[in-house]
Write a protein that holds these residues in place. Structure first.
Motif: not given
Length: 73
Positions: A14-18, A24-27
């Motif tokens: 699973r993806p990490t929180v980072r 989310v920042l990029l998209r």
């Protein structure tokens, strides 16, 4: 027949929180800030261009009342 089915991976990473925050920042956040900056820039440019145009009340004072009044006949 059971061997022909694709293997289902139940333990995928699973993806990490980072990684999620970076995505989310990029998209979402970065495009929103870019659009906000573009809208702000276009608005400022339009206000600069149209700053010299007199307002409706100022231009209305220049015209005679008979020209601006609506005919009721």
């Amino acid at each position: 027949m059971i061997a022909d089915r694709p293997t289902v991976h139940t333990h995928e990473a699973r993806p990490t929180v980072r990684e999620v925050l970076h995505s989310v920042l990029l998209r979402a956040v970065l495009p929103a800030l870019v659009m906000f900056g573009l809208l702000l820039g276009v608005g400022k440019a339009l206000m600069t261009v149209f700053h010299e145009v007199p307002s409706e009340s100022a231009s209305g004072r220049r015209w005679p009342q008979s020209v601006t009044a609506c005919s009721t006949a």
